[in-house]
Design a protein around this motif. Structure first.
Motif, PDB file in Angstrom:
ATOM      1  N   GLY B  64       0.812  -1.218   0.000  1.00  0.00           N
ATOM      2  CA  GLY B  64       0.000   0.000   0.000  1.00  0.00           C
ATOM      3  C   GLY B  64       0.846   1.269   0.000  1.00  0.00           C
ATOM      4  O   GLY B  64       2.075   1.220   0.140  1.00  0.00           O
ATOM      5  N   ASN B  65       0.188   2.379  -0.160  1.00  0.00           N
ATOM      6  CA  ASN B  65       0.814   3.706  -0.045  1.00  0.00           C
ATOM      7  C   ASN B  65       1.911   3.999  -1.060  1.00  0.00           C
ATOM      8  O   ASN B  65       2.812   4.782  -0.787  1.00  0.00           O
ATOM      9  N   GLN B  66       1.852   3.387  -2.225  1.00  0.00           N
ATOM     10  CA  GLN B  66       2.833   3.728  -3.268  1.00  0.00           C
ATOM     11  C   GLN B  66       2.435   5.079  -3.857  1.00  0.00           C
ATOM     12  O   GLN B  66       1.274   5.292  -4.194  1.00  0.00           O
ATOM     13  N   ALA B  67       3.407   5.967  -3.992  1.00  0.00           N
ATOM     14  CA  ALA B  67       3.095   7.299  -4.527  1.00  0.00           C
ATOM     15  C   ALA B  67       4.177   7.761  -5.501  1.00  0.00           C
ATOM     16  O   ALA B  67       4.891   8.737  -5.240  1.00  0.00           O
ATOM     17  N   PRO B  68       4.320   7.063  -6.634  1.00  0.00           N
ATOM     18  CA  PRO B  68       5.340   7.513  -7.595  1.00  0.00           C
ATOM     19  C   PRO B  68       4.945   8.870  -8.183  1.00  0.00           C
ATOM     20  O   PRO B  68       3.766   9.111  -8.431  1.00  0.00           O
ATOM     21  N   LYS B  69       5.941   9.725  -8.386  1.00  0.00           N
ATOM     22  CA  LYS B  69       5.643  11.081  -8.864  1.00  0.00           C
ATOM     23  C   LYS B  69       5.334  11.091 -10.369  1.00  0.00           C
ATOM     24  O   LYS B  69       4.520  11.873 -10.835  1.00  0.00           O
ATOM     25  N   GLU B  70       6.024  10.226 -11.122  1.00  0.00           N
ATOM     26  CA  GLU B  70       5.906  10.337 -12.584  1.00  0.00           C
ATOM     27  C   GLU B  70       5.286   9.130 -13.265  1.00  0.00           C
ATOM     28  O   GLU B  70       5.178   9.099 -14.475  1.00  0.00           O
ATOM     29  N   TYR B  71       4.942   8.115 -12.481  1.00  0.00           N
ATOM     30  CA  TYR B  71       4.333   6.917 -13.073  1.00  0.00           C
ATOM     31  C   TYR B  71       2.977   6.675 -12.424  1.00  0.00           C
ATOM     32  O   TYR B  71       2.729   7.139 -11.318  1.00  0.00           O
TER      33      TYR B  71
END
Lengths: 124, 135
Positions: B64-71
């Motif tokens: 959980g909580n993945q927050a990629p900026k550009e993908y």
């Protein structure tokens, strides 16, 4: 329904985790009446060389050593067939005397037959 | 076409079948997780039950909580395919406990991911019509 599971590993040991992951994957198959085998090809053939020593230095600093794959292979040899591709050993200059006892050398033709005979082929 | 359900003829041939998708690579090293998720959606649209077995680094896919900026977030995409699978055809996911423990992600897996082990995979392989390893 029980299945024939053919596991092929291409990635080299230590730098990559695939061989280390393939061994328990094969070893647990019999619990569901599946029949597994592992075939090491390409850089993965280095896993069958005897005399592997792991460790990055001071154990106090590194907590514990990575277990040598040689031990993992020897401990599981009676649970499934373990093959290594003969030509890929030759390419890397690995001789018969350097291979862990109980590992079976195989040809690309025999591997092709195993792929055709298997219900499942997993390539890591 | 995205979201298209299979034709009646297609559904008849595939409905009730079961596929197990094993993965071993992490979420952002290559495009494989995207293919895995697209494949799962396509299978479900054909009425096929999907089993995800996340092994080694791929246990991070369901974290959980993945927050990629550009993908796009692989975690969100994965969570969506699982949520869509609450009814028939189902999509179940198991993450290998030894792998999640070593990566510290056992307690942070997204909703719908069950913590299990290789014995579960052996059973899925035995039960499934097809098993593949992708990424």
């Amino acid at each position: 329904m029980s299945k024939k599971v053919n596991i092929i590993v291409t990635q080299p040991p230590y730098g990559k985790e695939e061989v280390f992951g393939a061994i328990p994957l094969a070893a647990t198959q019999s619990a569901a009446d599946n029949e597994a085998s592992i075939t090491l090809v390409s850089g993965a053939v280095h896993a069958v060389v005897t005399g592997q020593q792991t460790g990055y230095g001071d154990v106090a600093r590194w907590d514990k050593n990575i277990p040598p794959l040689e031990n993992e292979i020897k401990n599981n040899l009676d649970l499934f067939d373990f093959y290594v591709l003969d030509r890929d050993l030759q390419k890397r200059g690995i001789t018969d005397g350097e291979i862990i006892e109980g590992i079976k050398k195989t040809t690309i033709s025999e591997l092709t037959d195993r792929i055709l005979e298997s219900d499942v082929t997993l390539v890591l | 076409m995205i979201g298209r359900r299979g034709s009646k003829e297609e559904m008849k041939m595939t409905e009730g079948k079961q596929i197990t998708l094993v993965s071993v690579r992490g979420p952002y090293g290559d495009e494989a997780p995207f293919t895995l998720i697209r494949l799962a959606h396509a299978a479900k649209e054909k009425g096929i039950t999907v089993n995800f077995f996340n092994y080694l680094d791929s246990t991070l896919i369901g974290n959980g909580n993945q927050a990629p900026k550009e993908y796009p977030s692989v975690g969100k995409l994965f969570s969506d395919v699982l949520k869509k699978g609450l009814k028939n055809p189902k999509a179940d996911a198991i993450a290998c406990i030894k792998c999640t423990e070593s990566r510290g992600v056992t307690k942070t897996q997204t909703e719908g991911v069950v913590i299990g082990g290789l014995y579960d995979l052996a059973e899925w392989i035995a039960e499934s019509d097809k098993t593949i390893l992708l990424g």
